[in-house]
Write a protein that holds these residues in place. Structure first.
Motif, mmCIF file in Angstrom:
data_model
loop_
_atom_site.group_PDB
_atom_site.id
_atom_site.type_symbol
_atom_site.label_atom_id
_atom_site.label_comp_id
_atom_site.label_asym_id
_atom_site.label_seq_id
_atom_site.Cartn_x
_atom_site.Cartn_y
_atom_site.Cartn_z
ATOM 1 N N VAL A 330 53.192 49.101 31.869
ATOM 2 C CA VAL A 330 51.959 48.311 31.894
ATOM 3 C C VAL A 330 51.816 47.591 33.230
ATOM 4 O O VAL A 330 50.736 47.595 33.844
ATOM 5 C CB VAL A 330 51.941 47.301 30.734
ATOM 6 C CG1 VAL A 330 50.767 46.328 30.881
ATOM 7 C CG2 VAL A 330 51.863 48.023 29.391
ATOM 8 N N ALA A 331 52.908 47.001 33.696
ATOM 9 C CA ALA A 331 52.876 46.297 34.982
ATOM 10 C C ALA A 331 52.532 47.253 36.122
ATOM 11 O O ALA A 331 51.793 46.892 37.054
ATOM 12 C CB ALA A 331 54.215 45.620 35.240
ATOM 13 N N GLU A 332 53.057 48.462 36.053
ATOM 14 C CA GLU A 332 52.775 49.461 37.090
ATOM 15 C C GLU A 332 51.304 49.844 37.098
ATOM 16 O O GLU A 332 50.674 49.947 38.158
ATOM 17 C CB GLU A 332 53.631 50.705 36.860
ATOM 18 C CG GLU A 332 53.333 51.873 37.772
ATOM 19 C CD GLU A 332 53.920 51.744 39.167
ATOM 20 O OE1 GLU A 332 53.606 52.594 40.021
ATOM 21 O OE2 GLU A 332 54.684 50.785 39.397
ATOM 22 N N ILE A 333 50.731 50.071 35.925
ATOM 23 C CA ILE A 333 49.317 50.446 35.845
ATOM 24 C C ILE A 333 48.437 49.321 36.363
ATOM 25 O O ILE A 333 47.449 49.558 37.080
ATOM 26 C CB ILE A 333 48.950 50.821 34.395
ATOM 27 C CG1 ILE A 333 49.722 52.077 33.968
ATOM 28 C CG2 ILE A 333 47.447 51.051 34.250
ATOM 29 C CD1 ILE A 333 49.623 52.398 32.487
ATOM 30 N N VAL A 334 48.780 48.094 36.019
ATOM 31 C CA VAL A 334 48.028 46.935 36.519
ATOM 32 C C VAL A 334 48.131 46.846 38.039
ATOM 33 O O VAL A 334 47.142 46.551 38.730
ATOM 34 C CB VAL A 334 48.531 45.638 35.861
ATOM 35 C CG1 VAL A 334 47.927 44.410 36.544
ATOM 36 C CG2 VAL A 334 48.193 45.630 34.369
ATOM 37 N N LYS A 335 49.312 47.128 38.573
ATOM 38 C CA LYS A 335 49.503 47.104 40.028
ATOM 39 C C LYS A 335 48.623 48.146 40.711
ATOM 40 O O LYS A 335 48.031 47.884 41.765
ATOM 41 C CB LYS A 335 50.977 47.359 40.360
ATOM 42 C CG LYS A 335 51.284 47.296 41.853
ATOM 43 C CD LYS A 335 52.785 47.394 42.114
ATOM 44 C CE LYS A 335 53.310 48.781 41.871
ATOM 45 N NZ LYS A 335 54.741 48.928 42.276
ATOM 46 N N VAL A 336 48.527 49.317 40.101
ATOM 47 C CA VAL A 336 47.680 50.367 40.662
ATOM 48 C C VAL A 336 46.211 49.945 40.615
ATOM 49 O O VAL A 336 45.453 50.184 41.562
ATOM 50 C CB VAL A 336 47.885 51.700 39.920
ATOM 51 C CG1 VAL A 336 46.920 52.760 40.430
ATOM 52 C CG2 VAL A 336 49.323 52.185 40.086
ATOM 53 N N ALA A 337 45.809 49.319 39.517
ATOM 54 C CA ALA A 337 44.425 48.850 39.394
ATOM 55 C C ALA A 337 44.112 47.806 40.463
ATOM 56 O O ALA A 337 43.031 47.816 41.065
ATOM 57 C CB ALA A 337 44.186 48.278 37.997
ATOM 58 N N ASP A 338 45.046 46.902 40.700
ATOM 59 C CA ASP A 338 44.852 45.884 41.732
ATOM 60 C C ASP A 338 44.731 46.524 43.113
ATOM 61 O O ASP A 338 43.887 46.132 43.925
ATOM 62 C CB ASP A 338 46.016 44.889 41.722
ATOM 63 C CG ASP A 338 46.027 44.008 40.478
ATOM 64 O OD1 ASP A 338 44.989 43.936 39.800
ATOM 65 O OD2 ASP A 338 47.086 43.409 40.188
ATOM 66 N N TYR A 339 45.584 47.528 43.378
ATOM 67 C CA TYR A 339 45.520 48.229 44.656
ATOM 68 C C TYR A 339 44.154 48.900 44.826
ATOM 69 O O TYR A 339 43.527 48.818 45.890
ATOM 70 C CB TYR A 339 46.618 49.290 44.758
ATOM 71 C CG TYR A 339 46.303 50.346 45.792
ATOM 72 C CD1 TYR A 339 46.428 50.078 47.153
ATOM 73 C CD2 TYR A 339 45.840 51.608 45.406
ATOM 74 C CE1 TYR A 339 46.096 51.040 48.105
ATOM 75 C CE2 TYR A 339 45.513 52.572 46.351
ATOM 76 C CZ TYR A 339 45.641 52.283 47.695
ATOM 77 O OH TYR A 339 45.301 53.220 48.624
ATOM 78 N N ALA A 340 43.694 49.586 43.765
ATOM 79 C CA ALA A 340 42.427 50.308 43.849
ATOM 80 C C ALA A 340 41.272 49.375 44.186
ATOM 81 O O ALA A 340 40.373 49.729 44.959
ATOM 82 C CB ALA A 340 42.157 51.039 42.534
ATOM 83 N N TYR A 341 41.295 48.170 43.633
ATOM 84 C CA TYR A 341 40.229 47.202 43.900
ATOM 85 C C TYR A 341 40.331 46.666 45.326
ATOM 86 O O TYR A 341 39.336 46.606 46.065
ATOM 87 C CB TYR A 341 40.294 46.061 42.895
ATOM 88 C CG TYR A 341 39.191 45.043 43.050
ATOM 89 C CD1 TYR A 341 37.852 45.412 42.872
ATOM 90 C CD2 TYR A 341 39.479 43.718 43.377
ATOM 91 C CE1 TYR A 341 36.832 44.477 43.014
ATOM 92 C CE2 TYR A 341 38.467 42.780 43.524
ATOM 93 C CZ TYR A 341 37.145 43.179 43.340
ATOM 94 O OH TYR A 341 36.135 42.252 43.500
ATOM 95 N N GLN A 342 41.544 46.321 45.733
ATOM 96 C CA GLN A 342 41.750 45.775 47.072
ATOM 97 C C GLN A 342 41.437 46.807 48.155
ATOM 98 O O GLN A 342 40.953 46.463 49.237
ATOM 99 C CB GLN A 342 43.184 45.270 47.211
ATOM 100 C CG GLN A 342 43.494 44.069 46.335
ATOM 101 C CD GLN A 342 44.983 43.815 46.172
ATOM 102 O OE1 GLN A 342 45.812 44.479 46.808
ATOM 103 N NE2 GLN A 342 45.333 42.865 45.307
ATOM 104 N N ALA A 343 41.710 48.081 47.862
ATOM 105 C CA ALA A 343 41.476 49.143 48.843
ATOM 106 C C ALA A 343 40.033 49.627 48.840
ATOM 107 O O ALA A 343 39.659 50.465 49.669
ATOM 108 C CB ALA A 343 42.409 50.319 48.562
ATOM 109 N N GLY A 344 39.230 49.118 47.917
ATOM 110 C CA GLY A 344 37.837 49.528 47.862
ATOM 111 C C GLY A 344 37.608 50.857 47.175
ATOM 112 O O GLY A 344 36.504 51.411 47.240
ATOM 113 N N ILE A 345 38.628 51.376 46.495
ATOM 114 C CA ILE A 345 38.465 52.637 45.758
ATOM 115 C C ILE A 345 37.574 52.411 44.537
ATOM 116 O O ILE A 345 36.795 53.286 44.145
ATOM 117 C CB ILE A 345 39.841 53.192 45.335
ATOM 118 C CG1 ILE A 345 40.654 53.555 46.579
ATOM 119 C CG2 ILE A 345 39.683 54.411 44.429
ATOM 120 C CD1 ILE A 345 42.077 53.947 46.274
#
Length: 366
Positions: A330-345
């Motif tokens: 769960v923590a990993e998926i949340v981390k990926v979601a945060d990255y996607a938002y920060q990267a503008g994906i």
């Protein structure tokens, strides 16, 4: 066994890709033809259809099984035939879905797609109820407005995703990729791995030349010298390293878990929890079969992925197949979601508490 009929489904408008904000083959594209198999109870044999039109990714989603002619609820499965999803594909081939859904008086349809975006398209159009893919394309779908929830895991595999260079390349370190052409599917979980390894080397995407290519085209681009490196997943890692085309520069070990997940349309799951639980149970049986019978499982799935049985066993070793979603997952998926938002994906942030629902796993006993 149930009777199935093949029917054709038209490709959903590519314009929907723009709505979803998905721009590349994510969660896995392939240059291998896609096939759909149906068990026929009259002969108890497997019927396979594989026409010339199926030999492209664009055509792979055309093969569909009709729902069995029986009363009861139906779950529409948007599938992908790649090693990342071996427990699900094994469960399908072994008839575990037939058994689990028969047990609750339900049935299913099974349609194979060439990539995560195509799965997202069909579910966004109301033509599917569940899909499975890598974490990032599912996050993209959620951010675009699809009311979906992650309901179980499928696999993780740190070594199942890697940066490859040509076997004869002089590149020995990620830092040496500065200024080089690197191919990956934009918006895929491969992009996330590349972001992580570049960061470890003190680099960013501004330091490289990004080439947006799906898995189907990346191997040829690397072999021909059009790019210096590619970021790609299994079965391509094993095939390219085995045939001497490429070598692994770095994989996800200690960097990225590479979560493959099952998601469902939220309303469908809430109205049909027993179908979601049956799907999870069948998938778990598939995972257990691979664990307990690796050679037989390799022979069962090798042709589906266009690899040898020996390569298939090697590929299995790069995965942990499990339906569970641990706190770390769960923590990993949340981390990926945060990255996607920060990267503008993605343009809208994804709330992990709303996106991930482990209740169905618990009810299924996992």
């Amino acid at each position: 066994m149930k009777k199935f009929k093949f029917l054709k489904k038209k490709l959903i408008s590519l314009a929907l890709m723009t709505v979803l904000g998905v721009t590349a083959l994510t969660g896995c594209g392939s240059n291998e033809p896609s096939t759909v198999k149906a068990k026929n109870d009259d002969s108890n044999t497997v019927v396979q259809e594989n026409t010339d039109a199926d030999k492209t990714e664009e055509a792979s989603q055309d093969k569909t099984e009709a729902a069995p002619e029986k009363s009861g609820k139906v779950i529409r499965i948007a599938a992908q035939a790649y090693p990342l999803y071996s427990p699900i594909n094994a469960a399908y081939e072994l008839g575990y879905f037939d058994e689990e859904f028969d047990a609750i008086g339900a049935s299913y349809t099974w349609t194979e797609f060439a990539s995560g975006p195509l799965v997202n398209e069909t579910i966004a159009a109301g033509e599917g109820d569940v899909g499975f893919m890598a974490d990032l394309p599912a996050i993209i779908a959620r951010s675009s407005g699809q009311d979906i929830q992650v309901v179980s895991g499928v696999s993780t595999g740190e070594r199942s995703l890697a940066v490859l260079v040509r076997a004869d390349s002089d590149i020995k370190d990620i830092k040496e990729l500065k200024g080089k052409k690197i191919a990956y599917a934009s918006g895929s979980y491969a992009q996330h791995l590349l972001a992580l390894v570049l960061d470890q080397a003190g680099l960013t995407f501004d330091d490289i030349e990004s080439i947006n290519l799906g898995a189907a085209d990346s191997p040829a681009a690397l072999a021909n010298g059009d790019v210096e490196a590619i970021v790609i997943w299994e079965q391509f890692i094993t095939k390219l390293t085995n045939d001497g085309t490429a070598r692994v520069l770095i994989d996800g070990t200690g960097i990225k878990k590479s979560n493959m997940i099952l998601y469902s349309v939220k309303d469908f799951a809430e109205q049909n929890p027993e179908l979601i639980e049956a799907f999870i149970k069948a998938t778990n049986r598939g995972a257990e079969y691979i664990k307990n019978n690796p050679k037989e499982a390799a022979e069962l799935l090798a042709k589906k992925y266009s690899v040898t049985a020996e390569e298939m066993e090697k590929i299995f070793g790069n995965f942990n197949f499990s339906v569970t979603l641990t706190d770390d997952d769960v923590a990993e998926i949340v981390k990926v979601a945060d990255y996607a938002y920060q990267a503008g994906i993605i343009s809208n942030p994804v709330n992990g508490d709303e996106f991930i629902n482990r209740d169905y796993l618990k009810k299924a006993g996992y």
